[in-house]
Design a protein around this motif. Structure first.
Motif, PDB file in Angstrom:
ATOM      1  N   THR A   9     -13.641  -8.045  -7.032  1.00 38.46           N
ATOM      2  CA  THR A   9     -12.736  -7.354  -6.106  1.00 38.46           C
ATOM      3  C   THR A   9     -13.406  -7.248  -4.743  1.00 38.46           C
ATOM      4  O   THR A   9     -14.630  -7.329  -4.627  1.00 38.46           O
ATOM      5  CB  THR A   9     -12.395  -5.940  -6.600  1.00 38.46           C
ATOM      6  OG1 THR A   9     -13.588  -5.142  -6.601  1.00 38.46           O
ATOM      7  CG2 THR A   9     -11.801  -5.978  -8.005  1.00 38.46           C
ATOM      8  N   LEU A  10     -12.591  -7.051  -3.702  1.00 41.36           N
ATOM      9  CA  LEU A  10     -13.152  -6.895  -2.358  1.00 41.36           C
ATOM     10  C   LEU A  10     -14.044  -5.668  -2.272  1.00 41.36           C
ATOM     11  O   LEU A  10     -15.015  -5.643  -1.521  1.00 41.36           O
ATOM     12  CB  LEU A  10     -12.028  -6.792  -1.322  1.00 41.36           C
ATOM     13  CG  LEU A  10     -11.175  -8.042  -1.082  1.00 41.36           C
ATOM     14  CD1 LEU A  10     -10.175  -7.783   0.046  1.00 41.36           C
ATOM     15  CD2 LEU A  10     -12.039  -9.247  -0.740  1.00 41.36           C
ATOM     16  N   SER A  11     -13.699  -4.649  -3.035  1.00 42.45           N
ATOM     17  CA  SER A  11     -14.466  -3.397  -2.977  1.00 42.45           C
ATOM     18  C   SER A  11     -15.670  -3.383  -3.906  1.00 42.45           C
ATOM     19  O   SER A  11     -16.439  -2.423  -3.920  1.00 42.45           O
ATOM     20  CB  SER A  11     -13.549  -2.216  -3.317  1.00 42.45           C
ATOM     21  OG  SER A  11     -13.033  -2.356  -4.643  1.00 42.45           O
ATOM     22  N   GLY A  12     -15.838  -4.453  -4.705  1.00 46.92           N
ATOM     23  CA  GLY A  12     -16.988  -4.525  -5.601  1.00 46.92           C
ATOM     24  C   GLY A  12     -16.853  -3.701  -6.862  1.00 46.92           C
ATOM     25  O   GLY A  12     -17.858  -3.301  -7.459  1.00 46.92           O
ATOM     26  N   ALA A  56      -7.933 -14.335   5.424  1.00 46.64           N
ATOM     27  CA  ALA A  56      -7.653 -12.907   5.228  1.00 46.64           C
ATOM     28  C   ALA A  56      -6.189 -12.704   4.849  1.00 46.64           C
ATOM     29  O   ALA A  56      -5.498 -11.847   5.390  1.00 46.64           O
ATOM     30  CB  ALA A  56      -8.018 -12.096   6.466  1.00 46.64           C
ATOM     31  N   LEU A  57      -5.705 -13.513   3.914  1.00 42.14           N
ATOM     32  CA  LEU A  57      -4.344 -13.427   3.411  1.00 42.14           C
ATOM     33  C   LEU A  57      -4.384 -13.476   1.886  1.00 42.14           C
ATOM     34  O   LEU A  57      -5.421 -13.757   1.292  1.00 42.14           O
ATOM     35  CB  LEU A  57      -3.496 -14.600   3.934  1.00 42.14           C
ATOM     36  CG  LEU A  57      -3.156 -14.607   5.425  1.00 42.14           C
ATOM     37  CD1 LEU A  57      -2.537 -15.948   5.813  1.00 42.14           C
ATOM     38  CD2 LEU A  57      -2.196 -13.473   5.768  1.00 42.14           C
ATOM     39  N   VAL A  58      -3.245 -13.183   1.274  1.00 41.97           N
ATOM     40  CA  VAL A  58      -3.170 -13.321  -0.181  1.00 41.97           C
ATOM     41  C   VAL A  58      -2.342 -14.558  -0.510  1.00 41.97           C
ATOM     42  O   VAL A  58      -1.426 -14.931   0.224  1.00 41.97           O
ATOM     43  CB  VAL A  58      -2.549 -12.073  -0.854  1.00 41.97           C
ATOM     44  CG1 VAL A  58      -3.409 -10.855  -0.597  1.00 41.97           C
ATOM     45  CG2 VAL A  58      -1.123 -11.824  -0.374  1.00 41.97           C
ATOM     46  N   SER A 167      -5.245   1.248  -1.685  1.00 43.82           N
ATOM     47  CA  SER A 167      -6.414   1.191  -2.551  1.00 43.82           C
ATOM     48  C   SER A 167      -7.621   0.769  -1.721  1.00 43.82           C
ATOM     49  O   SER A 167      -7.484   0.325  -0.571  1.00 43.82           O
ATOM     50  CB  SER A 167      -6.182   0.186  -3.678  1.00 43.82           C
ATOM     51  OG  SER A 167      -6.129  -1.139  -3.166  1.00 43.82           O
ATOM     52  N   ALA A 168      -8.802   0.882  -2.304  1.00 45.31           N
ATOM     53  CA  ALA A 168     -10.013   0.478  -1.585  1.00 45.31           C
ATOM     54  C   ALA A 168      -9.946  -1.003  -1.199  1.00 45.31           C
ATOM     55  O   ALA A 168     -10.352  -1.389  -0.096  1.00 45.31           O
ATOM     56  CB  ALA A 168     -11.244   0.749  -2.446  1.00 45.31           C
ATOM     57  N   ASP A 169      -9.411  -1.833  -2.090  1.00 44.62           N
ATOM     58  CA  ASP A 169      -9.302  -3.266  -1.804  1.00 44.62           C
ATOM     59  C   ASP A 169      -8.295  -3.535  -0.692  1.00 44.62           C
ATOM     60  O   ASP A 169      -8.539  -4.359   0.196  1.00 44.62           O
ATOM     61  CB  ASP A 169      -8.871  -4.025  -3.065  1.00 44.62           C
ATOM     62  CG  ASP A 169      -9.913  -3.971  -4.163  1.00 44.62           C
ATOM     63  OD1 ASP A 169     -11.099  -4.143  -3.848  1.00 44.62           O
ATOM     64  OD2 ASP A 169      -9.542  -3.753  -5.325  1.00 44.62           O
ATOM     65  N   GLU A 170      -7.163  -2.854  -0.727  1.00 45.21           N
ATOM     66  CA  GLU A 170      -6.143  -3.050   0.303  1.00 45.21           C
ATOM     67  C   GLU A 170      -6.672  -2.640   1.674  1.00 45.21           C
ATOM     68  O   GLU A 170      -6.414  -3.307   2.681  1.00 45.21           O
ATOM     69  CB  GLU A 170      -4.892  -2.230  -0.040  1.00 45.21           C
ATOM     70  CG  GLU A 170      -4.128  -2.757  -1.242  1.00 45.21           C
ATOM     71  CD  GLU A 170      -3.019  -1.831  -1.689  1.00 45.21           C
ATOM     72  OE1 GLU A 170      -2.124  -2.266  -2.425  1.00 45.21           O
ATOM     73  OE2 GLU A 170      -3.055  -0.633  -1.302  1.00 45.21           O
ATOM     74  N   ARG A 171      -7.427  -1.556   1.714  1.00 49.01           N
ATOM     75  CA  ARG A 171      -7.994  -1.095   2.988  1.00 49.01           C
ATOM     76  C   ARG A 171      -8.923  -2.164   3.576  1.00 49.01           C
ATOM     77  O   ARG A 171      -8.863  -2.476   4.775  1.00 49.01           O
ATOM     78  CB  ARG A 171      -8.765   0.210   2.757  1.00 49.01           C
ATOM     79  CG  ARG A 171      -9.644   0.689   3.910  1.00 49.01           C
ATOM     80  CD  ARG A 171      -8.844   1.301   5.032  1.00 49.01           C
ATOM     81  NE  ARG A 171      -9.680   1.649   6.166  1.00 49.01           N
ATOM     82  CZ  ARG A 171      -9.808   2.875   6.656  1.00 49.01           C
ATOM     83  NH1 ARG A 171      -9.155   3.879   6.116  1.00 49.01           N
ATOM     84  NH2 ARG A 171     -10.574   3.108   7.701  1.00 49.01           N
ATOM     85  N   ILE A 172      -9.752  -2.764   2.749  1.00 45.38           N
ATOM     86  CA  ILE A 172     -10.673  -3.804   3.220  1.00 45.38           C
ATOM     87  C   ILE A 172      -9.893  -5.018   3.704  1.00 45.38           C
ATOM     88  O   ILE A 172     -10.205  -5.597   4.756  1.00 45.38           O
ATOM     89  CB  ILE A 172     -11.657  -4.197   2.099  1.00 45.38           C
ATOM     90  CG1 ILE A 172     -12.588  -3.017   1.773  1.00 45.38           C
ATOM     91  CG2 ILE A 172     -12.477  -5.419   2.501  1.00 45.38           C
ATOM     92  CD1 ILE A 172     -13.445  -3.231   0.546  1.00 45.38           C
ATOM     93  N   LEU A 173      -8.838  -5.417   2.967  1.00 45.07           N
ATOM     94  CA  LEU A 173      -8.024  -6.565   3.370  1.00 45.07           C
ATOM     95  C   LEU A 173      -7.338  -6.298   4.711  1.00 45.07           C
ATOM     96  O   LEU A 173      -7.305  -7.169   5.583  1.00 45.07           O
ATOM     97  CB  LEU A 173      -6.979  -6.868   2.305  1.00 45.07           C
ATOM     98  CG  LEU A 173      -6.070  -8.068   2.587  1.00 45.07           C
ATOM     99  CD1 LEU A 173      -6.876  -9.359   2.651  1.00 45.07           C
ATOM    100  CD2 LEU A 173      -4.959  -8.179   1.546  1.00 45.07           C
TER     101      LEU A 173
END
Length: 332
Positions: A9-12, A56-58, A167-173
């Motif tokens: 995950t982006l957030s680890g 930086a896209l999905v 979420s933590a991942d969405e914030r990083i994205l």
């Protein structure tokens, strides 16, 4: 043909780190890959997305899977199970995007309301389109010539984190995409609409851009317009891409001529309605082919094709009679 795939995950978050064997002959699309990952991760398919780190896209579910395009490890973002509204933020104000929403709305700092899921979709779609800040799109004033005033209050990323329950991942994205968009804006760089690689133009006066990456693989479809990001049409003039959606002076002139000369038709019991309108929100041309007076635009704005008022409880609706047929619009 089997391939070992690692996930992070982006957030680890260690809970979602896996090494998975995927049969590439049976895995044709991103959605097929997500179904395999969902089983291994103990998630439903809609609870996560695969990130294309370079852009930086999905990845979209319908995209064909090209294994060589995937990062190693594959980076994913986990979405929250629900986007709840804190009790002290619940508002009775209608959703600024879809006024028929019955789910709880959160109140934004500007006073407008929106369902958290709609807030997430709105802001992410704006980021994909190159936004460098988040603006409230709520319509406050409107007139039949197509000019309207939106709220345009600026929302901070912190506010979105709280009210869209990122979420933590969405914030990083979101942070990654904001940084990329800012880089493009500050350095006169555009993202190729075909391959997403960054491109520059030869001069500020030349809107015809050739993507060097696309030119290597598909030279017949490698040029696009700097202004509207549509393909530069083959028979277009040297200084105009040929797309009516283009914001250049020639694009507006051609659109105005279509609005002025289009045929008239009857919609319901309203006569002499222009068959082509410019969306009051994005000014894209929309033709009425059949059906009632309600018209959804590709920008998700909905309006009455007869009177041009927004389609909402405060504008026009099925049970409201139009006072008159709006005249041909004048683009400004």
């Amino acid at each position: 043909m089997a391939k070992m795939i690692n996930t992070e995950t982006l957030s680890g978050d260690k809970r979602y780190e896996r090494t998975i064997t995927v049969d590439l002959q049976k895995t044709k699309s991103i959605y097929d890959l997500k179904k395999k990952l969902a089983t291994e991760l103990g998630l439903t398919v809609d609870r996560f997305d695969i990130v294309k780190m370079a852009d930086a896209l999905v990845y979209e579910n319908q995209q064909q899977l090209v294994s060589t395009d995937l990062d190693d490890p594959i980076r994913i973002i986990i979405h929250p199970e629900m986007r709840q509204v804190y009790d002290h933020l619940v508002t009775l104000a209608k959703d600024m995007i879809m006024d028929f929403e019955e789910d709880d709305r959160t109140i934004m700092s500007c006073g407008h309301g929106i369902v958290p899921d709609n807030l997430y979709d709105l802001c992410w779609n704006n980021l994909k389109d190159g936004a460098v800040q988040f603006e409230c799109p709520a319509i406050e004033t409107f007139n039949v010539r197509g000019n309207q005033n939106s709220c345009r209050a600026i929302w901070t990323l912190y506010e979105l984190t709280v009210k869209a329950q990122l979420s933590a991942d969405e914030r990083i994205l979101f942070e990654m995409r904001l940084s990329r968009n800012s880089l493009q804006k500050d350095n006169d760089i555009q993202e190729c609409p075909f391959c997403r690689c960054l491109s520059t133009r030869s001069s500020e006066k030349n809107n015809r851009v050739r993507c060097l990456n696309c030119y290597q693989t598909n030279p017949e479809n490698a040029e696009f317009c700097w202004k509207c990001l549509h393909v530069w049409k083959e028979n277009a003039a040297a200084d105009f891409c040929g797309n009516l959606e283009c914001t250049t002076a020639k694009g507006q002139h051609m659109s105005q001529e279509i609005l002025r000369t289009c045929a008239k038709k009857t919609i319901d019991d309203y006569r002499n309605v222009p068959a082509v309108r410019a969306c009051p929100s994005c000014h894209a041309l929309v033709e009425h082919a059949r059906g009632c007076k309600r018209m959804p635009c590709k920008c998700k704005f909905q309006f009455c094709f007869v009177c041009l008022k927004p389609w909402s409880s405060t504008g026009c609706g099925y049970n409201k009679r139009c006072a008159s047929v709006a005249a041909c619009q004048t683009l400004s």
